[in-house]
Design an enzyme around this catalytic site. Sequence first.
Site, short mmCIF file in Angstrom:
data_model
loop_
_atom_site.label_atom_id
_atom_site.label_comp_id
_atom_site.label_asym_id
_atom_site.label_seq_id
_atom_site.Cartn_x
_atom_site.Cartn_y
_atom_site.Cartn_z
N ASP A 246 57.51 57.25 18.74
CA ASP A 246 56.62 57.33 19.91
C ASP A 246 55.64 56.16 19.85
O ASP A 246 55.06 55.90 18.78
CB ASP A 246 55.84 58.65 19.85
CG ASP A 246 55.53 59.21 21.23
OD1 ASP A 246 55.44 58.41 22.18
OD2 ASP A 246 55.37 60.43 21.34
N HIS B 264 53.91 49.88 26.08
CA HIS B 264 53.50 51.26 25.77
C HIS B 264 54.43 51.96 24.79
O HIS B 264 54.12 53.05 24.32
CB HIS B 264 53.41 52.07 27.07
CG HIS B 264 52.26 51.65 27.93
ND1 HIS B 264 51.03 52.28 27.90
CD2 HIS B 264 52.12 50.63 28.82
CE1 HIS B 264 50.20 51.69 28.73
NE2 HIS B 264 50.83 50.68 29.31
P1 ADQ Z 1 54.75 59.27 27.38
O1 ADQ Z 1 56.04 59.17 26.67
O2 ADQ Z 1 54.79 59.88 28.70
O3 ADQ Z 1 54.04 57.84 27.51
P2 ADQ Z 1 52.39 60.58 25.93
O4 ADQ Z 1 51.59 59.52 25.29
O5 ADQ Z 1 52.57 61.75 25.05
O6 ADQ Z 1 53.86 60.17 26.35
O7 ADQ Z 1 51.63 61.00 27.24
C1 ADQ Z 1 52.07 62.08 28.00
C2 ADQ Z 1 50.99 62.49 29.01
O8 ADQ Z 1 51.62 63.42 29.88
C3 ADQ Z 1 49.81 63.16 28.36
O9 ADQ Z 1 48.64 62.78 29.00
C4 ADQ Z 1 50.11 64.65 28.57
O10 ADQ Z 1 48.96 65.45 28.76
C5 ADQ Z 1 50.92 64.65 29.84
N1 ADQ Z 1 51.87 65.78 29.79
C6 ADQ Z 1 52.86 65.99 28.90
N2 ADQ Z 1 53.44 67.19 29.14
C7 ADQ Z 1 52.80 67.74 30.17
C8 ADQ Z 1 52.90 68.97 30.89
N3 ADQ Z 1 53.78 69.92 30.57
N4 ADQ Z 1 52.07 69.17 31.92
C9 ADQ Z 1 51.17 68.24 32.24
N5 ADQ Z 1 50.99 67.09 31.61
C10 ADQ Z 1 51.80 66.83 30.58
C11 ADQ Z 1 54.28 56.48 27.09
C12 ADQ Z 1 54.73 56.26 25.66
C13 ADQ Z 1 53.74 56.88 24.69
C14 ADQ Z 1 52.36 56.30 24.94
C15 ADQ Z 1 51.99 56.38 26.40
C16 ADQ Z 1 50.70 55.62 26.70
O11 ADQ Z 1 56.02 56.81 25.47
O12 ADQ Z 1 54.13 56.64 23.35
O13 ADQ Z 1 51.41 57.05 24.20
O14 ADQ Z 1 53.01 55.81 27.22
O15 ADQ Z 1 50.77 54.31 26.24
#
Ligand code: ADQ
Length: 457
Positions: free
Chosen positions: A365, A157
Amino acid sequence: MSRLIIVSNRVQAPGSAPAGSQGGLAVALAAALREYSGFWFGWSGERTDQFTGHINFQRDSGVTTATIDLEDQDIEEYYNGYANRTLWPLFHDRIDLAEYERGFAGGYQRVNERFAETVRPLIEPDDAIWVQDYHLFPLGSELRKRGCKNRIGLFLHIPWPARRLLSSLPKAEDLVRTLFAYDVIGFHTDEWRESFSEYVVQQLGAVLEADGNISLAGRTIKAITCPIGIDTPEFVAMSRSITARLSHRQMRDSCNGRDMIVGVDRLDYSKGLEERFLGYERFLVEHPEERKEVFLLQIAPPSRESVETYQQIRTDLEGLSGRINGAYADVDWVPIRYVNQGYPRDVLAGIYRAARIGLVTPLRDGMNLVAKEYVAAQDPEDPGVLILSRFAGAAVQLKGAVLINPYSAEEMSDAILLALRMDKAERISRWRRLMDSVEAEDVVWWRQRFVDALMAT
Ligand code: ADQ
């Protein structure tokens, strides 16, 4: 038909999350499990005094989860240590933050062995196994050592780092060699896949075959590009839910006629929050006439709080937002609203929809799902503009975004101005391109693409 077994570091039992708060990934994997009637194995998130290998089975909404508890030392060395303090920073190009400690590596290996030992008796000869992420690199090889001949796939991921960076990790070659136990390895982008392939060819002497497969010491793996998506229909429906409409209205009211720029991220140094605040500050300095016309809402719930770097970034951002607010705020306007808490996904959907700009500027990311959620939540007749970092995996697919270099405060400032001045016709046409991608390559597409590749081996 074969069963599908998913193994990930953490497992969230389907019924345990409040409505609207379960992540798209959990929902998508649960859907796959229902289709293939398998189960989901991993750490419960709970501690135990003594690891016994006891498995807690739960069945909810057609999905079976099988979880184990870990000892304090496991959590410290494997999760807080090797996963979060060694691999995470290294794989996000932050070798300055990567900590190389033997104890971490030992704990990581031990927990992977514990995972393998515990899940092995549950695996039947026809099952396909899908391992998730960097916490479990050696799991495939530990399963092979225990006689497992099944199809095993790994999806990463996060990004795969450049060869010269990865070479700084002690025993990197041994770790990467274990990946040849897998049959399929999935990456979000061609760039991460090619970095992997370069490392194994140059460093380990693996052979890149004409069909793209990679062979080493009698094992062949298929490396695929398989960008993850969101559950788009679900997110669109959620953005029209009563809760989302309420949160949308509340946000619009509190905007008081000003344009809102929104950022939503886990509090993590890879997300480029400091650079974002500085880029926004540059915008305020260069365009004083715009000052009271906009504000930035940054939602950033703390994560990994037991790791010191994460405590530090929290302190730094509080200082920076305080300084910017102190320098530019007026009695009737504050430039940054900085909020350290998480929100249910339907509330977030309403907030995204109320924002004129989605500011998604990670320094590195794997994908970044917030960018896709922002797109899915927009009003098709009056959509906002996505400003996206070139260094997010999502930038490969989301060509309709305003793409920027997050290290350049000037580019960020220019992009904000461009987005604020963009006429409706251009906003709609950019959004349509973005939405076509978010709809076509959603989480179901991602999951099928990976599972099809695995089943074909
Ligand atoms: P993450 O680093 O966690 O995941 P991301 O892909 O941005 O990052 O997903 C975050 C999730 O958390 C989103 O669904 C978002 O809505 C939720 N989220 C963030 N802030 C929030 C808040 N304040 N309240 C509620 N929900 C919140 C890892 C990798 C990424 C990759 C994903 C999936 O680091 O690059 O995209 O896995 O593979």
